[in-house]
Design a protein around this motif. Structure first.
Motif, PDB file in Angstrom:
ATOM      1  N   UNK A 117      53.181  62.472  41.530  1.00 44.44           N
ATOM      2  CA  UNK A 117      53.958  63.126  42.568  1.00 44.44           C
ATOM      3  C   UNK A 117      54.594  62.099  43.506  1.00 44.44           C
ATOM      4  N   UNK A 118      55.372  62.591  44.435  1.00 43.46           N
ATOM      5  CA  UNK A 118      56.043  61.758  45.431  1.00 43.46           C
ATOM      6  C   UNK A 118      55.403  62.010  46.793  1.00 43.46           C
ATOM      7  N   UNK A 119      55.348  60.973  47.617  1.00 45.13           N
ATOM      8  CA  UNK A 119      54.801  61.084  48.964  1.00 45.13           C
ATOM      9  C   UNK A 119      55.902  60.748  49.966  1.00 45.13           C
ATOM     10  N   UNK A 120      56.155  61.656  50.880  1.00 45.47           N
ATOM     11  CA  UNK A 120      57.171  61.440  51.916  1.00 45.47           C
ATOM     12  C   UNK A 120      56.456  61.258  53.248  1.00 45.47           C
ATOM     13  N   UNK A 142      54.432  65.614  48.562  1.00 44.07           N
ATOM     14  CA  UNK A 142      53.591  65.974  49.691  1.00 44.07           C
ATOM     15  C   UNK A 142      54.073  65.183  50.901  1.00 44.07           C
ATOM     16  N   UNK A 143      53.997  65.801  52.061  1.00 48.74           N
ATOM     17  CA  UNK A 143      54.501  65.196  53.306  1.00 48.74           C
ATOM     18  C   UNK A 143      53.335  64.745  54.179  1.00 48.74           C
ATOM     19  N   UNK A 144      53.505  63.590  54.816  1.00 47.65           N
ATOM     20  CA  UNK A 144      52.542  63.107  55.801  1.00 47.65           C
ATOM     21  C   UNK A 144      53.266  62.912  57.131  1.00 47.65           C
ATOM     22  N   UNK A 171      44.274  58.382  55.031  1.00 46.41           N
ATOM     23  CA  UNK A 171      45.304  59.422  54.938  1.00 46.41           C
ATOM     24  C   UNK A 171      46.008  59.374  53.584  1.00 46.41           C
ATOM     25  N   UNK A 172      46.343  58.170  53.137  1.00 47.77           N
ATOM     26  CA  UNK A 172      47.017  58.030  51.844  1.00 47.77           C
ATOM     27  C   UNK A 172      46.102  58.455  50.694  1.00 47.77           C
ATOM     28  N   UNK A 173      44.827  58.155  50.814  1.00 50.17           N
ATOM     29  CA  UNK A 173      43.885  58.575  49.770  1.00 50.17           C
ATOM     30  C   UNK A 173      43.735  60.089  49.741  1.00 50.17           C
ATOM     31  N   UNK A 174      43.881  60.729  50.895  1.00 51.75           N
ATOM     32  CA  UNK A 174      43.780  62.185  50.955  1.00 51.75           C
ATOM     33  C   UNK A 174      44.924  62.874  50.212  1.00 51.75           C
ATOM     34  N   UNK A 182      55.673  57.666  43.463  1.00 47.96           N
ATOM     35  CA  UNK A 182      56.570  57.015  44.424  1.00 47.96           C
ATOM     36  C   UNK A 182      56.175  57.414  45.837  1.00 47.96           C
ATOM     37  N   UNK A 183      56.363  56.493  46.774  1.00 47.95           N
ATOM     38  CA  UNK A 183      56.155  56.787  48.194  1.00 47.95           C
ATOM     39  C   UNK A 183      57.419  56.417  48.960  1.00 47.95           C
ATOM     40  N   UNK A 184      57.842  57.304  49.857  1.00 46.57           N
ATOM     41  CA  UNK A 184      59.032  57.074  50.678  1.00 46.57           C
ATOM     42  C   UNK A 184      58.584  57.003  52.128  1.00 46.57           C
TER      43      UNK A 184
END
Length: 354
Positions: A117-120, A142-144, A171-174, A182-184
């Motif tokens: 998945x992608x992390x925003x 998923x959004x943080x 937080x990133x591990x959660x 990918x992470x943005x």
């Protein structure tokens, strides 16, 4: 101010310790009546229960003065502990924390299902647009964000959102950064974006990291931190404005292709995996991608980063190549099936028809 999630977790701990204290008071009373007064276990437990519940039943047996004083202390302790539990329980009902707990568990189960998945990171103006683009292409993301109001806005848009500090490993591990593709990092602060990229690359060295930078100095630092791509909104916006002024038709064509509005054509990228792709080691003419799918191979990027624009028919496809192809959604899905006949391993899923 505590967020609703933190309040729920705090209240959960308080109720647990309240129940633990009540159990401790119950055991204390039972042990006293059993060992000091030499009552049976059932009589001791019964006496403790009617004492803590203050129902007004008479004593199981006559009590000496020492046990009368102990019973007074037991009643006082019971009232304090039970009152504390009732107070916490009432707050939980009034504030809706139990419903929130159900939502938290459902969200956690949903996050646990994410893979590739992608992390925003950040749901500001830029983050919202990024999420809209991902959502339009059916990308799992998923959004943080650490702002409760932004998290609420994201959830109101039916996005998966987690409240927290994206610069922290926890937080990133959660959000399962170890399984993310990918992470943005689109936070407003260059420093926060820097720490986010460092943390993400430490936890998952293979993750593709894209970062926002507000200054030219930040661009260099983010690249040194491991960001694969660094985008400066100010520099990129200025270049696009200049290009739109100097080459308006070219810009309209490129924007239309990227957005899928130029005659429903798209540009997509495909990674050649030697264990799956049957055309690794063959030339483009032998692969016959154009005749079989109708899609056009615009360029090839080699594994070492070399870009070959407008490749000839004699160009040999190599392991790790990335093909940039243009075509309709149907043509791109067809070339995806040709390149990876058993499973889809393109860098992201081909577009659906709109």
């Amino acid at each position: 101010m505590y967020s609703l999630e933190k309040n729920y977790q705090r209240l959960q701990k308080q109720l647990f310790f309240g129940a633990l204290a009540l159990a401790g008071v119950f055991l204390l009373g039972t042990f006293w009546y059993h060992f000091v007064e030499q009552w049976s276990w059932s009589e001791s437990a019964y006496m403790t229960v009617i004492t803590l519940s203050t129902v007004g039943f008479s004593e199981v047996r006559p009590l000496p003065e020492r046990s009368q004083l102990f019973t007074i202390g037991l009643i006082t302790a019971g009232i304090v502990v039970i009152g504390y539990i009732v107070n916490r329980f009432t707050e939980a009902i009034i504030q809706g924390y139990f419903q929130k707990g159900i939502e938290l568990r459902q969200r956690k189960r949903l996050i646990d299902t994410l893979n590739s998945h992608y992390i925003v990171c950040g749901f500001g103006r830029m983050g919202k647009q990024i999420c809209n683009e991902f959502n339009s292409e059916s990308i799992q993301f998923v959004i943080i964000d650490k702002a409760p109001d932004k998290i609420e806005a994201a959830r109101n848009a039916n996005y998966i959102a987690v409240e927290g500090d994206a610069t922290l490993d926890e937080t990133l591990q959660n959000v399962k950064v170890q399984d993310a593709l990918c992470i943005v990092a689109s936070l407003s602060s260059d420093a926060e974006n820097l720490y986010t990229i460092l943390s993400a690359k430490t936890l998952n060295p293979k993750i593709r990291a894209i970062a926002r930078a507000n200054t030219e100095e930040a661009v260099k630092k983010l690249q040194r931190a491991g960001a694969d791509t660094v985008v400066s909104p100010h520099l990129t916006g200025a270049r696009r404005l200049a290009a739109a002024a100097l080459r308006p038709q070219v810009m309209d064509f490129v924007d239309g292709i990227l957005a899928g509005t130029e005659g429903s054509f798209y540009i997509e990228e495909f990674l050649l995996d030697p264990s799956i792709c049957p055309f690794v080691g063959k030339s483009l003419s032998e692969a016959r991608l154009r005749s079989q799918s109708g899609a056009l191979v615009l360029a090839i990027r080699r594994a070492d980063g070399t870009l070959i624009g407008g490749p000839s028919a004699e160009e040999i496809l190599q392991a790790g190549d990335i093909l940039f192809c243009m075509g309709t959604a149907t043509q791109l899905r067809q070339i995806n099936r040709i390149l990876v006949p058993n499973q889809g391993t393109s860098l992201r899923p081909p577009h659906e028809e709109k």
